[in-house]
Scaffold this motif. Structure first.
Motif, short mmCIF file in Angstrom:
data_model
loop_
_atom_site.label_atom_id
_atom_site.label_comp_id
_atom_site.label_asym_id
_atom_site.label_seq_id
_atom_site.Cartn_x
_atom_site.Cartn_y
_atom_site.Cartn_z
N GLN A 1 1.33 -1.03 0.36
CA GLN A 1 0.19 -0.19 -0.06
C GLN A 1 1.36 0.99 -0.07
OE1 GLN A 1 -3.39 -0.03 0.03
NE2 GLN A 1 -3.80 2.45 -0.26
N ALA A 2 0.99 1.95 -0.95
CA ALA A 2 1.81 3.44 -0.98
C ALA A 2 0.51 4.21 -0.82
CB ALA A 2 1.93 3.40 -2.41
N SER A 3 1.28 5.23 -0.05
CA SER A 3 0.92 6.38 -0.11
C SER A 3 1.97 7.29 0.22
CB SER A 3 -0.18 6.24 1.52
OG SER A 3 0.71 6.01 2.37
N GLY A 4 1.26 9.00 0.53
CA GLY A 4 1.98 10.15 0.74
C GLY A 4 2.22 11.09 -0.44
N GLY A 5 1.85 10.97 -1.62
CA GLY A 5 1.68 11.85 -2.62
C GLY A 5 0.44 12.75 -2.10
N GLY B 1 0.33 2.79 -6.62
CA GLY B 1 1.40 3.89 -6.56
C GLY B 1 0.43 5.28 -6.00
N THR B 2 0.84 6.29 -5.81
CA THR B 2 0.64 7.39 -5.61
C THR B 2 0.94 8.96 -6.41
OG1 THR B 2 0.43 8.91 -3.50
CG2 THR B 2 3.02 7.45 -3.54
N LEU B 3 0.56 9.44 -6.31
CA LEU B 3 0.66 10.69 -6.87
C LEU B 3 1.48 11.68 -6.61
CD1 LEU B 3 0.41 12.28 -9.78
CD2 LEU B 3 -1.69 13.13 -9.46
N VAL B 4 2.63 12.22 -7.06
CA VAL B 4 3.31 13.03 -6.63
C VAL B 4 2.78 14.37 -7.99
CG1 VAL B 4 5.63 14.78 -6.29
CG2 VAL B 4 4.89 12.01 -5.13
N THR B 5 2.73 15.93 -7.45
CA THR B 5 3.00 16.64 -8.39
C THR B 5 3.62 17.94 -7.96
OG1 THR B 5 0.16 16.16 -9.08
CG2 THR B 5 1.47 18.13 -10.25
#
Length: 122
Positions: free
Chosen positions: A4-8, A115-119
């Motif tokens: 489980q990916a998180s933090g983006g 997946g976690t989105l980083v913008t």
């Protein structure tokens, strides 16, 4: 078995984020954990990896000195600290696990997080 990916999130250039990859159903010290990323319109690329046996780390040249991978074996979580972020770091970041050694090749990884989105944008 699950990752489980998180933090983006959205961050300004020069900012920082910490991504987390929580593992369940297997032990981190038996698996190498890698972070990959996929920018819009581009192929997925390896960013960093931490090995199972000794916790050795590897980084892509594009993130060396800015990103740091680490793990909490007791908490079964791997982290990716992102600092001095640039707009070209914008991507969906994925964590992946393998019983083999760290590799840049996606096919060598057995388990993937969502997946976690980083913008990175001003």
């Amino acid at each position: 078995v699950q990752l489980q990916a998180s933090g983006g999130g959205l961050v300004q250039p020069g900012g920082s984020l910490r991504l987390s990859c929580a593992a369940s159903g297997f032990r981190l010290d038996y698996h190498a954990i890698a972070w990959f990323r996929q920018a819009p319109g581009k192929k997925r690329e390896a960013v960093s990896c931490i090995s199972a046996s000794d916790g050795g780390t590897v980084y892509a040249d594009s993130v060396k000195g800015r990103f740091t991978i680490s793990r909490d074996i007791a908490g079964n979580t791997v982290y990716l600290q992102l600092t001095n972020l640039k707009p070209e770091d914008t991507a969906v970041y994925y964590c992946a696990a393998t019983e083999s050694k760290c590799s840049d090749y996606e096919y060598q990884y057995d388990y993937w997080g969502q997946g976690t989105l980083v913008t990175v944008s001003s």
